[in-house]
Design a protein around this motif. Structure first.
Motif, PDB file in Angstrom:
ATOM      1  N   ARG A 170      15.619  49.803  35.485  1.00 43.54           N
ATOM      2  CA  ARG A 170      16.113  48.567  34.882  1.00 43.54           C
ATOM      3  C   ARG A 170      17.337  48.073  35.650  1.00 43.54           C
ATOM      4  O   ARG A 170      18.045  48.864  36.262  1.00 43.54           O
ATOM      5  CB  ARG A 170      16.515  48.848  33.427  1.00 43.54           C
ATOM      6  CG  ARG A 170      15.330  49.108  32.515  1.00 43.54           C
ATOM      7  CD  ARG A 170      15.777  49.713  31.214  1.00 43.54           C
ATOM      8  NE  ARG A 170      16.328  51.048  31.446  1.00 43.54           N
ATOM      9  CZ  ARG A 170      16.711  51.884  30.496  1.00 43.54           C
ATOM     10  NH1 ARG A 170      16.641  51.525  29.245  1.00 43.54           N
ATOM     11  NH2 ARG A 170      17.174  53.076  30.795  1.00 43.54           N
ATOM     12  N   PRO A 171      17.625  46.768  35.589  1.00 42.30           N
ATOM     13  CA  PRO A 171      18.870  46.285  36.211  1.00 42.30           C
ATOM     14  C   PRO A 171      20.067  46.875  35.471  1.00 42.30           C
ATOM     15  O   PRO A 171      19.932  47.302  34.319  1.00 42.30           O
ATOM     16  CB  PRO A 171      18.793  44.763  36.030  1.00 42.30           C
ATOM     17  CG  PRO A 171      17.823  44.540  34.931  1.00 42.30           C
ATOM     18  CD  PRO A 171      16.869  45.700  34.929  1.00 42.30           C
ATOM     19  N   SER A 172      21.207  46.876  36.119  1.00 40.04           N
ATOM     20  CA  SER A 172      22.381  47.460  35.452  1.00 40.04           C
ATOM     21  C   SER A 172      23.365  46.372  35.027  1.00 40.04           C
ATOM     22  O   SER A 172      23.399  45.281  35.616  1.00 40.04           O
ATOM     23  CB  SER A 172      23.072  48.460  36.374  1.00 40.04           C
ATOM     24  OG  SER A 172      23.736  47.782  37.410  1.00 40.04           O
ATOM     25  N   LEU A 173      24.152  46.692  33.998  1.00 40.31           N
ATOM     26  CA  LEU A 173      25.181  45.750  33.535  1.00 40.31           C
ATOM     27  C   LEU A 173      26.309  45.661  34.556  1.00 40.31           C
ATOM     28  O   LEU A 173      26.849  44.582  34.813  1.00 40.31           O
ATOM     29  CB  LEU A 173      25.751  46.217  32.185  1.00 40.31           C
ATOM     30  CG  LEU A 173      24.781  46.229  31.002  1.00 40.31           C
ATOM     31  CD1 LEU A 173      25.485  46.757  29.749  1.00 40.31           C
ATOM     32  CD2 LEU A 173      24.220  44.827  30.732  1.00 40.31           C
ATOM     33  N   ILE A 174      26.656  46.817  35.143  1.00 35.97           N
ATOM     34  CA  ILE A 174      27.695  46.810  36.179  1.00 35.97           C
ATOM     35  C   ILE A 174      27.169  45.991  37.353  1.00 35.97           C
ATOM     36  O   ILE A 174      26.072  46.248  37.857  1.00 35.97           O
ATOM     37  CB  ILE A 174      28.054  48.244  36.609  1.00 35.97           C
ATOM     38  CG1 ILE A 174      28.746  48.968  35.454  1.00 35.97           C
ATOM     39  CG2 ILE A 174      28.946  48.232  37.853  1.00 35.97           C
ATOM     40  CD1 ILE A 174      29.011  50.433  35.699  1.00 35.97           C
ATOM     41  N   GLY A 175      27.958  45.022  37.738  1.00 33.28           N
ATOM     42  CA  GLY A 175      27.516  44.088  38.787  1.00 33.28           C
ATOM     43  C   GLY A 175      27.438  42.673  38.232  1.00 33.28           C
ATOM     44  O   GLY A 175      27.411  41.714  38.990  1.00 33.28           O
ATOM     45  N   LEU A 176      27.402  42.565  36.886  1.00 30.25           N
ATOM     46  CA  LEU A 176      27.400  41.230  36.268  1.00 30.25           C
ATOM     47  C   LEU A 176      28.842  40.825  35.945  1.00 30.25           C
ATOM     48  O   LEU A 176      29.637  41.648  35.475  1.00 30.25           O
ATOM     49  CB  LEU A 176      26.558  41.232  34.987  1.00 30.25           C
ATOM     50  CG  LEU A 176      25.072  41.591  35.156  1.00 30.25           C
ATOM     51  CD1 LEU A 176      24.368  41.566  33.788  1.00 30.25           C
ATOM     52  CD2 LEU A 176      24.387  40.612  36.114  1.00 30.25           C
ATOM     53  N   SER A 177      29.162  39.557  36.185  1.00 26.46           N
ATOM     54  CA  SER A 177      30.495  39.041  35.844  1.00 26.46           C
ATOM     55  C   SER A 177      30.540  38.732  34.353  1.00 26.46           C
ATOM     56  O   SER A 177      29.496  38.688  33.678  1.00 26.46           O
ATOM     57  CB  SER A 177      30.757  37.766  36.642  1.00 26.46           C
ATOM     58  OG  SER A 177      29.799  36.790  36.257  1.00 26.46           O
ATOM     59  N   SER A 198      25.033  51.708  34.182  1.00 27.51           N
ATOM     60  CA  SER A 198      25.416  51.911  35.585  1.00 27.51           C
ATOM     61  C   SER A 198      24.175  52.198  36.414  1.00 27.51           C
ATOM     62  O   SER A 198      23.243  52.834  35.929  1.00 27.51           O
ATOM     63  CB  SER A 198      26.380  53.092  35.693  1.00 27.51           C
ATOM     64  OG  SER A 198      26.594  53.430  37.046  1.00 27.51           O
ATOM     65  N   PRO A 199      24.156  51.767  37.669  1.00 30.26           N
ATOM     66  CA  PRO A 199      23.019  52.109  38.523  1.00 30.26           C
ATOM     67  C   PRO A 199      23.133  53.512  39.125  1.00 30.26           C
ATOM     68  O   PRO A 199      22.192  53.977  39.755  1.00 30.26           O
ATOM     69  CB  PRO A 199      23.104  51.055  39.644  1.00 30.26           C
ATOM     70  CG  PRO A 199      24.554  50.708  39.733  1.00 30.26           C
ATOM     71  CD  PRO A 199      25.119  50.878  38.344  1.00 30.26           C
ATOM     72  N   ILE A 258      28.079  48.958  44.418  1.00 27.47           N
ATOM     73  CA  ILE A 258      29.385  49.106  45.090  1.00 27.47           C
ATOM     74  C   ILE A 258      30.486  49.317  44.043  1.00 27.47           C
ATOM     75  O   ILE A 258      31.273  50.256  44.128  1.00 27.47           O
ATOM     76  CB  ILE A 258      29.669  47.855  45.961  1.00 27.47           C
ATOM     77  CG1 ILE A 258      28.678  47.815  47.132  1.00 27.47           C
ATOM     78  CG2 ILE A 258      31.103  47.863  46.465  1.00 27.47           C
ATOM     79  CD1 ILE A 258      28.664  46.489  47.898  1.00 27.47           C
ATOM     80  N   VAL A 259      30.521  48.451  43.033  1.00 24.19           N
ATOM     81  CA  VAL A 259      31.577  48.538  42.025  1.00 24.19           C
ATOM     82  C   VAL A 259      31.432  49.817  41.186  1.00 24.19           C
ATOM     83  O   VAL A 259      32.431  50.428  40.780  1.00 24.19           O
ATOM     84  CB  VAL A 259      31.555  47.274  41.130  1.00 24.19           C
ATOM     85  CG1 VAL A 259      32.495  47.404  39.951  1.00 24.19           C
ATOM     86  CG2 VAL A 259      31.930  46.050  41.962  1.00 24.19           C
ATOM     87  N   ALA A 260      30.206  50.246  40.945  1.00 26.40           N
ATOM     88  CA  ALA A 260      29.987  51.458  40.135  1.00 26.40           C
ATOM     89  C   ALA A 260      30.600  52.701  40.789  1.00 26.40           C
ATOM     90  O   ALA A 260      31.004  53.641  40.099  1.00 26.40           O
ATOM     91  CB  ALA A 260      28.494  51.664  39.896  1.00 26.40           C
ATOM     92  N   GLN A 261      30.696  52.706  42.127  1.00 19.66           N
ATOM     93  CA  GLN A 261      31.357  53.841  42.799  1.00 19.66           C
ATOM     94  C   GLN A 261      32.817  53.920  42.358  1.00 19.66           C
ATOM     95  O   GLN A 261      33.337  54.989  42.034  1.00 19.66           O
ATOM     96  CB  GLN A 261      31.285  53.678  44.319  1.00 19.66           C
ATOM     97  CG  GLN A 261      29.886  53.726  44.888  1.00 19.66           C
ATOM     98  CD  GLN A 261      29.875  53.335  46.361  1.00 19.66           C
ATOM     99  OE1 GLN A 261      30.476  54.018  47.188  1.00 19.66           O
ATOM    100  NE2 GLN A 261      29.208  52.248  46.690  1.00 19.66           N
ATOM    101  N   TYR A 262      33.487  52.770  42.357  1.00 25.45           N
ATOM    102  CA  TYR A 262      34.890  52.721  41.910  1.00 25.45           C
ATOM    103  C   TYR A 262      34.991  53.224  40.467  1.00 25.45           C
ATOM    104  O   TYR A 262      35.858  54.033  40.144  1.00 25.45           O
ATOM    105  CB  TYR A 262      35.406  51.277  42.017  1.00 25.45           C
ATOM    106  CG  TYR A 262      36.757  51.063  41.370  1.00 25.45           C
ATOM    107  CD1 TYR A 262      37.922  51.081  42.129  1.00 25.45           C
ATOM    108  CD2 TYR A 262      36.872  50.851  39.991  1.00 25.45           C
ATOM    109  CE1 TYR A 262      39.158  50.895  41.528  1.00 25.45           C
ATOM    110  CE2 TYR A 262      38.104  50.670  39.394  1.00 25.45           C
ATOM    111  CZ  TYR A 262      39.243  50.687  40.159  1.00 25.45           C
ATOM    112  OH  TYR A 262      40.475  50.514  39.562  1.00 25.45           O
ATOM    113  N   LEU A 263      34.104  52.711  39.611  1.00 24.14           N
ATOM    114  CA  LEU A 263      34.222  53.038  38.182  1.00 24.14           C
ATOM    115  C   LEU A 263      33.996  54.529  37.943  1.00 24.14           C
ATOM    116  O   LEU A 263      34.656  55.136  37.098  1.00 24.14           O
ATOM    117  CB  LEU A 263      33.234  52.192  37.377  1.00 24.14           C
ATOM    118  CG  LEU A 263      33.562  50.689  37.373  1.00 24.14           C
ATOM    119  CD1 LEU A 263      32.400  49.899  36.785  1.00 24.14           C
ATOM    120  CD2 LEU A 263      34.844  50.419  36.587  1.00 24.14           C
TER     121      LEU A 263
END
Ligand code: SF4
Length: 357
Positions: free
Chosen positions: A3-10, A64-65, A135-140
């Motif tokens: 499924r698509p992930s929420l992380i990555g959406l503004s 998260s992905p 990319i952002v999920a790595q930070y989180l």
């Protein structure tokens, strides 16, 4: 199919999603707060969302992905994660706590097509671009390991970030708008893709840019970095100078020192001459692989010192990379390479950054 992930959406995209699922838009802001400010990874933790809405979200979206393959912690406080997205492709991110800040080094691609001859990732080939969410999920994920806030992000893990321009610039926007990081604390490290440097400059954002130069001479740089056949030293430095003029940011020149290849006084002299007109810092990185398969070796302490002294005598601002995470293969591409069994003979490839604040 994942499924698509929420992380990555503004936040506006999350508000639109909430409305699509029959909720008021303010629910989107609540989700953004849970995923970006609180870095939760379970729907159950989103306490202020109605249970029925959480269930609906869970049907359509993962939070998260990322999935964790390996977590290594070094004796000097560095955490390195090897992550995947439910498939066999792994990539890396590193948490780097310093006294005055906490930084992280993240990947923008799985593998890399640039083929730099000193780099474990480059030798392993290219799989795909990462999405902004990946990319952002790595930070989180790294933030969830750190008691202190991660204030600096460096795109210096696997991949050439400017080859993945759309996703990387969306991620930069999410770091700024959703997580609240200063653009000044976001660093893109590039091999020198001139058209993309110019595109980045057009955004007019004060993002810190670092150029991997590694020699002021085209003949030597071409041996280290195939990209030099396309955009040579002069073109890459011109683009960096123009980037400085467009953004007001001092640029960083990354310089990997390889014994008796690019560590000569002649090259220090030429480097100083070529960068003097632009506000800069040169980050020296003594090469650190035991066996590259290319005959590259680390210069002696005396050679590194002589190179540095010569630059400084010409008025160049110089920093030197602080080695971290020796015991966990903390450098770019190395842990993923070990995972894939591709670089078993290499012991270390420390290219972790020193980022000027
Ligand atoms: S140094 Fe960077 S750009 Fe070059 S091959 Fe390695 S990951 Fe790619």
């Amino acid at each position: 199919m994942s499924r698509p992930s929420l992380i990555g959406l503004s936040t506006p995209e999350l508000q639109a999603l909430a409305e699509q699922l029959g909720e008021k838009p303010f629910r989107g802001k609540q989700i953004a707060n849970w995923i970006y400010a609180k870095a939760v990874r379970e729907y159950d933790e989103m306490k202020d969302l109605p249970a029925a809405f959480r269930a609906k979200l869970a049907e359509t979206h993962d939070i998260s992905p990322l999935h964790l393959t390996t977590h290594k912690k070094s004796t000097d406080g560095v955490d390195k994660l090897l992550v995947h997205n439910g498939d066999t492709q792994v990539y890396e991110c590193v948490l780097l706590p310093y006294e005055d800040r906490v930084s992280c080094c993240i990947s923008s691609q799985v593998g890399c097509p640039m083929g730099c001859t000193f780099c474990a990732t480059g030798l392993g080939g290219f799989d795909r671009n990462l999405t902004a969410g990946e990319i952002v999920a790595q930070y989180l994920w790294l933030q969830s390991l750190s008691p202190r806030r991660i204030s600096h992000v460096v795109f210096m893990g696997m991949g050439e970030p400017l080859l993945n321009f759309a996703n990387v610039t969306k991620a930069l926007n999410l770091f700024h708008e959703e997580i609240g990081l200063s653009y000044r604390h976001l660093t893109i490290s590039t091999v020198g893709l001139v058209p993309q440097i110019r595109e980045l400059a057009k955004l007019g954002l004060p993002i810190h840019l670092a150029l991997s130069l590694h020699s002021p001479f085209d003949e030597i740089r071409s041996k280290l970095m195939p990209v030099n056949h396309k955009w040579d030293v002069a073109e890459a430095l011109r683009a960096m100078h123009d980037y400085h003029k467009a953004t007001g940011r001092k640029v960083t020149i990354e310089y990997l020192l390889i014994n008796e290849l690019n560590d000569t006084i002649e090259q220090a002299e030429a480097l100083a001459t070529k960068i003097m007109r632009m506000p800069h810092v040169v980050n020296l990185i003594p090469f650190n692989w035991v066996d590259t398969g290319n005959g590259f070796a680390r210069p002696s302490r005396e050679r590194v010192r002589a190179f540095r002294r010569h630059l400084e005598s010409k008025g160049v601002n110089v920093t030197e990379r602080v080695e971290r995470g020796h015991d966990i293969a903390a450098a770019c591409g190395q842990l993923a390479g070990q995972h894939a069994g591709r670089f078993a003979r290499r012991e270390r490839a420390s290219t972790l950054p020193v980022v000027p604040s």
